[in-house]
Motif scaffolding. Sequence first.
Motif, PDB file in Angstrom:
ATOM      1  N   SER A 194      -8.700 -44.217   9.725  1.00  0.00           N
ATOM      2  CA  SER A 194      -9.300 -44.644  10.660  1.00  0.00           C
ATOM      3  C   SER A 194      -9.510 -46.214  10.001  1.00  0.00           C
ATOM      4  O   SER A 194      -8.965 -46.618   8.834  1.00  0.00           O
ATOM      5  N   ASP A 195      -9.622 -47.122  10.762  1.00  0.00           N
ATOM      6  CA  ASP A 195      -9.749 -48.640   9.742  1.00  0.00           C
ATOM      7  C   ASP A 195     -11.176 -49.063   8.860  1.00  0.00           C
ATOM      8  O   ASP A 195     -10.552 -50.008   8.120  1.00  0.00           O
ATOM      9  N   ARG A 196     -11.680 -48.096   9.142  1.00  0.00           N
ATOM     10  CA  ARG A 196     -12.717 -48.291   7.613  1.00  0.00           C
ATOM     11  C   ARG A 196     -12.208 -47.844   6.580  1.00  0.00           C
ATOM     12  O   ARG A 196     -11.951 -48.836   5.629  1.00  0.00           O
ATOM     13  N   ALA A 197     -11.392 -46.544   6.303  1.00  0.00           N
ATOM     14  CA  ALA A 197     -11.003 -46.249   5.069  1.00  0.00           C
ATOM     15  C   ALA A 197      -9.302 -46.774   4.883  1.00  0.00           C
ATOM     16  O   ALA A 197      -9.568 -47.155   3.473  1.00  0.00           O
ATOM     17  N   ILE A 198      -8.666 -47.493   6.385  1.00  0.00           N
ATOM     18  CA  ILE A 198      -7.640 -48.378   5.736  1.00  0.00           C
ATOM     19  C   ILE A 198      -8.102 -49.707   5.125  1.00  0.00           C
ATOM     20  O   ILE A 198      -7.460 -50.208   3.869  1.00  0.00           O
ATOM     21  N   ALA A 199      -9.602 -50.479   5.579  1.00  0.00           N
ATOM     22  CA  ALA A 199     -10.717 -51.193   5.310  1.00  0.00           C
ATOM     23  C   ALA A 199     -10.457 -51.036   3.047  1.00  0.00           C
ATOM     24  O   ALA A 199     -10.501 -52.017   2.282  1.00  0.00           O
ATOM     25  N   SER A 203      -9.705 -53.774   0.266  1.00  0.00           N
ATOM     26  CA  SER A 203     -10.381 -54.179  -0.585  1.00  0.00           C
ATOM     27  C   SER A 203      -9.546 -54.715  -2.045  1.00  0.00           C
ATOM     28  O   SER A 203     -10.190 -54.835  -2.971  1.00  0.00           O
ATOM     29  N   ARG A 204      -9.560 -52.701  -2.270  1.00  0.00           N
ATOM     30  CA  ARG A 204      -9.778 -52.845  -3.847  1.00  0.00           C
ATOM     31  C   ARG A 204      -8.560 -52.024  -4.995  1.00  0.00           C
ATOM     32  O   ARG A 204      -9.111 -52.220  -5.799  1.00  0.00           O
ATOM     33  N   SER A 205      -7.694 -51.721  -3.907  1.00  0.00           N
ATOM     34  CA  SER A 205      -6.883 -50.917  -4.559  1.00  0.00           C
ATOM     35  C   SER A 205      -6.066 -51.619  -5.064  1.00  0.00           C
ATOM     36  O   SER A 205      -5.243 -52.572  -5.011  1.00  0.00           O
ATOM     37  N   ALA A 206      -5.134 -51.335  -6.384  1.00  0.00           N
ATOM     38  CA  ALA A 206      -4.182 -52.296  -7.247  1.00  0.00           C
ATOM     39  C   ALA A 206      -2.982 -51.271  -6.939  1.00  0.00           C
ATOM     40  O   ALA A 206      -1.500 -51.572  -6.910  1.00  0.00           O
ATOM     41  N   GLU A 211      -1.795 -45.606  -1.910  1.00  0.00           N
ATOM     42  CA  GLU A 211      -2.838 -44.832  -0.951  1.00  0.00           C
ATOM     43  C   GLU A 211      -2.703 -44.353   0.220  1.00  0.00           C
ATOM     44  O   GLU A 211      -3.825 -43.401   0.273  1.00  0.00           O
ATOM     45  N   LEU A 212      -3.239 -45.501   0.992  1.00  0.00           N
ATOM     46  CA  LEU A 212      -2.840 -45.714   2.066  1.00  0.00           C
ATOM     47  C   LEU A 212      -1.889 -44.313   2.966  1.00  0.00           C
ATOM     48  O   LEU A 212      -2.214 -43.015   3.721  1.00  0.00           O
ATOM     49  N   ILE A 213      -0.364 -44.003   2.057  1.00  0.00           N
ATOM     50  CA  ILE A 213       0.546 -43.472   2.454  1.00  0.00           C
ATOM     51  C   ILE A 213      -0.539 -41.522   1.950  1.00  0.00           C
ATOM     52  O   ILE A 213      -0.493 -40.556   3.197  1.00  0.00           O
TER      53      ILE A 213
END
Length: 232
Positions: A194-199, A203-206, A211-213
């Motif tokens: 979801s867009d929410r999870a993408i955001a 916003s926080r991942s190094a 993480e997206l994949i």
Amino acid sequence: MSKVFHATSVGKVRKNNEDALIFIEPDTFVVADGMGGAAAGEIASRMLVETVEDFLPSVPKPWHEDILQKAILKANAAILRTARSNESYRGMGTTATILHLYDGRAYFAHVGDSRLYRLRNNLLEQITEDHSYVEDLVRRGRLTPEEARVHPLKNLLTQAVGVVEEITVDTASFSVAAGDIYLLCTDGLTNMVSDRAIAEILSRSASPVDELIDAALQNGGHDNISAIVVAV
Ligand code: CA
């Protein structure tokens, strides 16, 4: 200096990866999602990125949106020519999304349903509009975005590169702000996450692309997944 992350995954279901992506260092990013029988989708998306990679460096920067558009139109002609010369490639095509960041401006050109997003002040905005049947229905108020996500025809594109002579390339440019994060991705990500999870990840991942994949794989990985993240 921008930080760039990119990766592609075949996913959990498909045998081939029909996505292609390139990073033309230091400022230009391309994703393509091919379609067509047998290996044709792979051919189409690879021809797209190769044509763009050949053409753009032959032109002085900045690569304004009309130059990006020209790159896509060149790929359109090349893929059509190949498709017409070989029966097994007939009907192949690809999406194309190109982002060029230069001197404080962002230029993009786009065909299909791969997407460009921008995270600014923790707000995720989808910059490109999908050229898809269900998105047309959403724009005309006939479907809600939630209904579009699960619609059986959600993969049906209204436009792709390499299928017909005449295509309309969406283009625009805008100012870049410090702290902007850009995401280019194929629908194997956006149909699974979801867009929410993408955001939240952006916003926080190094290591945002990994993480997206991973998130798309955990949610089923039904399609090839490709993402490029640029943190300005
Ligand atoms: Ca796809």
